[in-house]
Design a protein around this motif. Sequence first.
Motif, PDB file in Angstrom:
ATOM      1  N   ILE A   8       0.718  -0.989  -0.340  1.00 28.29           N
ATOM      2  CA  ILE A   8       0.420   0.126   0.380  1.00 28.29           C
ATOM      3  C   ILE A   8       1.035   1.056   0.010  1.00 28.29           C
ATOM      4  CG2 ILE A   8      -1.649   1.261   1.231  1.00 28.29           C
ATOM      5  CD1 ILE A   8      -2.846  -1.051   2.568  1.00 28.29           C
ATOM      6  N   THR A   9       0.642   2.194  -1.822  1.00 35.79           N
ATOM      7  CA  THR A   9       1.854   2.618  -1.445  1.00 35.79           C
ATOM      8  C   THR A   9       1.748   4.280  -0.221  1.00 35.79           C
ATOM      9  OG1 THR A   9       1.362   2.704  -3.592  1.00 35.79           O
ATOM     10  CG2 THR A   9       2.524   4.893  -2.450  1.00 35.79           C
ATOM     11  N   PRO A  10       0.817   4.820   0.673  1.00 36.46           N
ATOM     12  CA  PRO A  10       1.084   5.687   1.193  1.00 36.46           C
ATOM     13  C   PRO A  10       1.849   4.533   3.173  1.00 36.46           C
ATOM     14  CG  PRO A  10      -1.220   5.347   1.123  1.00 36.46           C
ATOM     15  CD  PRO A  10      -0.109   4.443  -0.121  1.00 36.46           C
ATOM     16  N   THR A  24      -4.512  11.723   0.095  1.00 36.48           N
ATOM     17  CA  THR A  24      -2.822  11.082  -0.524  1.00 36.48           C
ATOM     18  C   THR A  24      -2.314  12.955  -1.104  1.00 36.48           C
ATOM     19  OG1 THR A  24      -3.054  10.536  -1.888  1.00 36.48           O
ATOM     20  CG2 THR A  24      -3.011   8.997  -0.165  1.00 36.48           C
ATOM     21  N   PRO A  25      -0.689  12.727  -1.764  1.00 35.83           N
ATOM     22  CA  PRO A  25      -0.997  14.207  -2.416  1.00 35.83           C
ATOM     23  C   PRO A  25      -1.382  13.164  -3.962  1.00 35.83           C
ATOM     24  CG  PRO A  25       0.952  13.981  -1.429  1.00 35.83           C
ATOM     25  CD  PRO A  25      -0.121  13.134  -0.525  1.00 35.83           C
ATOM     26  N   ARG A  26      -1.183  13.709  -4.701  1.00 34.17           N
ATOM     27  CA  ARG A  26      -1.798  13.138  -6.469  1.00 34.17           C
ATOM     28  C   ARG A  26      -0.266  11.963  -6.533  1.00 34.17           C
ATOM     29  NH1 ARG A  26      -4.267  12.325 -10.581  1.00 34.17           N
ATOM     30  NH2 ARG A  26      -6.057  13.934  -9.493  1.00 34.17           N
ATOM     31  N   ASP A  27       0.847  12.229  -6.320  1.00 34.55           N
ATOM     32  CA  ASP A  27       2.123  11.758  -6.443  1.00 34.55           C
ATOM     33  C   ASP A  27       2.678  11.132  -5.497  1.00 34.55           C
ATOM     34  OD1 ASP A  27       2.096  14.532  -5.651  1.00 34.55           O
ATOM     35  OD2 ASP A  27       4.052  15.231  -6.176  1.00 34.55           O
ATOM     36  N   ASP A  34       3.551   7.931  -4.564  1.00 34.53           N
ATOM     37  CA  ASP A  34       4.227   7.164  -5.341  1.00 34.53           C
ATOM     38  C   ASP A  34       6.329   7.908  -5.052  1.00 34.53           C
ATOM     39  OD1 ASP A  34       2.682   4.873  -6.543  1.00 34.53           O
ATOM     40  OD2 ASP A  34       1.434   7.095  -6.753  1.00 34.53           O
TER      41      ASP A  34
END
Lengths: 293, 293, 293, 293
Positions: free
Chosen positions: B105-107, B257-260, B262
């Motif tokens: 999970i990215t974040p 989250t921020p759009r970027d 990742d």
Amino acid sequence: MGFLPRTDLALEERESRGSADLEGVRFLERDISGYRVSEVIIENEIGSQALCKPAGRYITIELDRLIRREDSAFEDGARALASLLSDLLPENGPVLIAGLGNPAITPDAVGHIAAKNALVTLHLIDAPGGVFSDLRSVACVEPGVLGTTGIESVEVVRAVAEKIRPAAVIAVDALASRRAERLCRTVQITDTGIVPGSGVGNARKELSANTLGVPVIAVGVPTVVDAATLAASLAEDCGARLDEDRLRSAGGGLIVTPRDIDSKVADISKLVGYGIDLALQPSLSVSDLDMLI
Amino acid sequence: MGFLPRTDLALEERESRGSADLEGVRFLERDISGYRVSEVIIENEIGSQALCKPAGRYITIELDRLIRREDSAFEDGARALASLLSDLLPENGPVLIAGLGNPAITPDAVGHIAAKNALVTLHLIDAPGGVFSDLRSVACVEPGVLGTTGIESVEVVRAVAEKIRPAAVIAVDALASRRAERLCRTVQITDTGIVPGSGVGNARKELSANTLGVPVIAVGVPTVVDAATLAASLAEDCGARLDEDRLRSAGGGLIVTPRDIDSKVADISKLVGYGIDLALQPSLSVSDLDMLI
Amino acid sequence: MGFLPRTDLALEERESRGSADLEGVRFLERDISGYRVSEVIIENEIGSQALCKPAGRYITIELDRLIRREDSAFEDGARALASLLSDLLPENGPVLIAGLGNPAITPDAVGHIAAKNALVTLHLIDAPGGVFSDLRSVACVEPGVLGTTGIESVEVVRAVAEKIRPAAVIAVDALASRRAERLCRTVQITDTGIVPGSGVGNARKELSANTLGVPVIAVGVPTVVDAATLAASLAEDCGARLDEDRLRSAGGGLIVTPRDIDSKVADISKLVGYGIDLALQPSLSVSDLDMLI
Amino acid sequence: MGFLPRTDLALEERESRGSADLEGVRFLERDISGYRVSEVIIENEIGSQALCKPAGRYITIELDRLIRREDSAFEDGARALASLLSDLLPENGPVLIAGLGNPAITPDAVGHIAAKNALVTLHLIDAPGGVFSDLRSVACVEPGVLGTTGIESVEVVRAVAEKIRPAAVIAVDALASRRAERLCRTVQITDTGIVPGSGVGNARKELSANTLGVPVIAVGVPTVVDAATLAASLAEDCGARLDEDRLRSAGGGLIVTPRDIDSKVADISKLVGYGIDLALQPSLSVSDLDMLI
């Protein structure tokens, strides 16, 4: 003695001794759902010395139908694997799955991908309502590799096993084979555990019933051939015999893999994960697992 | 009492109590290499109850220069983080780094990416020739998350810590913030360890000096705002006050989250990893680490 | 006029106009295999101005069964999508699939993952033996995004379309929704193509029958809610009304996603890919695709 | 004629002809920042037939210092590559970078990773304020591979080139080498473009000045050795000579790579991307690129 290239498969050790019977070694063959299953049984110390492996059962299933992507090959393969595993596992009690290897190196990611496909239940068994109380208790650990953790992976598995006290451990890892045609299409299952360093008294690294006090079933998939091994083997097929030491130094650090190793490792490792799940939760089907994982 | 949206940052708990002095709480501000550093010190039980956090030091560094990608911002940030960590760490002895969270999970991948950038040395210290004997002994473990292992992550860390007996543990994890402008640009360092579940007597999950017997330094990066929290906070900025319970149920399970996210998570997590490395191996530079990791 | 938060779904534009009939707009509802299907038909310029979208058909399927991971939900969903697409596609002739968006940003990876699951046949049609000659000719292109290629994605698609002269283009992309409960569980299909920038005369970026001379079917999956949009929508549910401009500036650049966006995007994007495959190759089944892709 | 294993490197074709001078072929060696640079110049049709490659310049740089991770090896390597590229590129005009290969297969991901590290400016040149007006105009395309798009990759590149009319194309791809010690540590730059299928009149696939009307600079990194090639080469080192056809059939579809291919490909492909950036934007430094990419 001639060149004896490296393999983790008992089947290949036996092949290299020729077709004659070996004292202390039995060999059986059968078929499950169209998959060929071989079993090498090392019965005693004599057999153990002959094949350079600890005594125990080494079962190999060749998943050719999966590679040809035949209809229902995945489901049949997972079920066949499950039935082989069930034979080796204790009937009851919690199980710890250990996904060994380095996920950052594609051919070494078998343990990681199998672990991602493991149905983990330990934390659900006591959930209110008892909906999961019929499932067998399963936990999973990925210990990482020495180079990125500083700790022997078997140390991490042992530490976790001491906490959760499983009735058995299933350790999944990538293997080396001697023959390219076995890569990513063969699974070896053994009840002898994992003994990196050829078991030459390196108990520190041994993951087995000896050190853990519970059965350790190892499930391995050959994904690489050592480059020197391959050269020797191709040369032998061509009637030449190469000098071992020169080969070793020339081919050091190189590995041979199929071109599409990324997808092949993903496919067979998922099958291994599902096979373990079906062995541990016999009431579930492949499509249940598709929904739960 | 009004709506008190969730945060893992002591700095934000203090902000929400207004600018007045709080009994049992001290607040300091300073600047390191152009980065703003705040410190909330919870001195006793009274302060602990006021801010709903265990007594200890909570240091926050805001890495605005990194976000603006200023020249040498990465190196300066890693060095600033290292100096803050050095203050909290024992001077000698092995250290265990724990990369917490779920890399899928990215974040939640902060701990995993920081761990990948950790310089691990435990297995090298005794190497022949003694070339590594000047380095501090460091190991690293990634325990995974309950949902994919069946085991509490703190259980795994504790099991490994009992094996290698570190002088301190550094636990890295993603955090929740209350203000979107802090996401992926703030690091909180605390000597109180990690107490999931707000420390309300859930000792099973506590990763701290209490349960481990050695200092546990937690390093956290806020990567998400709870959606209900953001709505309440934006509404408040607009002069409205929203009903807490309705917000919670409407925004459940959503994150902001921020759009970027990742690339932002990758950047700041690498900085955290390098900051830890520089704190533990003061003789090395960022370009040494570029070569070694 | 009040706050009108951003959406790419015609269904949501209509919802925000209340339940009354709109001139130039028709609305239909039906059910396919337990999935709810809505259709907004913008019949003329009056309807087009009312909903701020070009005239055409906008079909929405809500894949709730997939989210609940019901048995055969994937296969039923892919088949339902295929039947909706078949209605809009010309019966014969080659088709170009365009996977739009940025695969490096999880919620923008819908087009990429769908493209990976596309059954591509253009290069096989003329293979010796004619084994593939019964398949419809399909090619696929992933144009990337402006920020990483320097070229408008629609320019790349147009350039490729001019080479291979398809009978139709299917463009897959991520969308923005206004309601969080639609994220990763809804697919919109339209015969109006893709008009980034709301179609306000920006023909340079338009990917439609106007500019390509062949039908352009757009398949979109909402994966994000703009944070300001969500705050306004949650506030409205709570009876408050927020100032649009202050919200926009406070929530700029933030997006709202489900916590497990990585796996949800992977699941629904694979379903979109399979749905397209089944529409284009009606003789194949989902298990055929499992073997071929 | 003996066994002539496959290579994409002109340097290796020359080596296999022995050390004698070849008519129509010149050979130069020099050193840039400690990196060895060789140049094979095929001057005419006679040389072309001798080396089985089109006439033109083939420059090879061996990045041994990068593999040893020496201090500033990355920056020096990127600068050396940039100076070699500058020689072959037209002084002005827009440039199109083409990242070839299949990113899903690790050793074939060179083009993709280089493309991710390309500084793309075409869309910025006309930005208001003119802040980017000093930069050279650069676009980038990743055409994918035939098996996943149905379209020849050179067709996609040509279609895009016809739209944006570059002054030159830089095509980046993975190569095959004959010697394992060159894997992931060598870059070949040539002004002859890319001619898959050995240029035997397959103009459909040719990406060169002939078909595009502008210079095509190819930048290639050897990442694999064909397994049969390696076996033959190891055998030759050991004094044996193997039968070509039997080797080919035994080793078909297998490749030889370094064990840590994932990280090695990532490192050298980033260096290639940065080298191209520095060649195209001589006013920028490596740390500028770190901030911009």
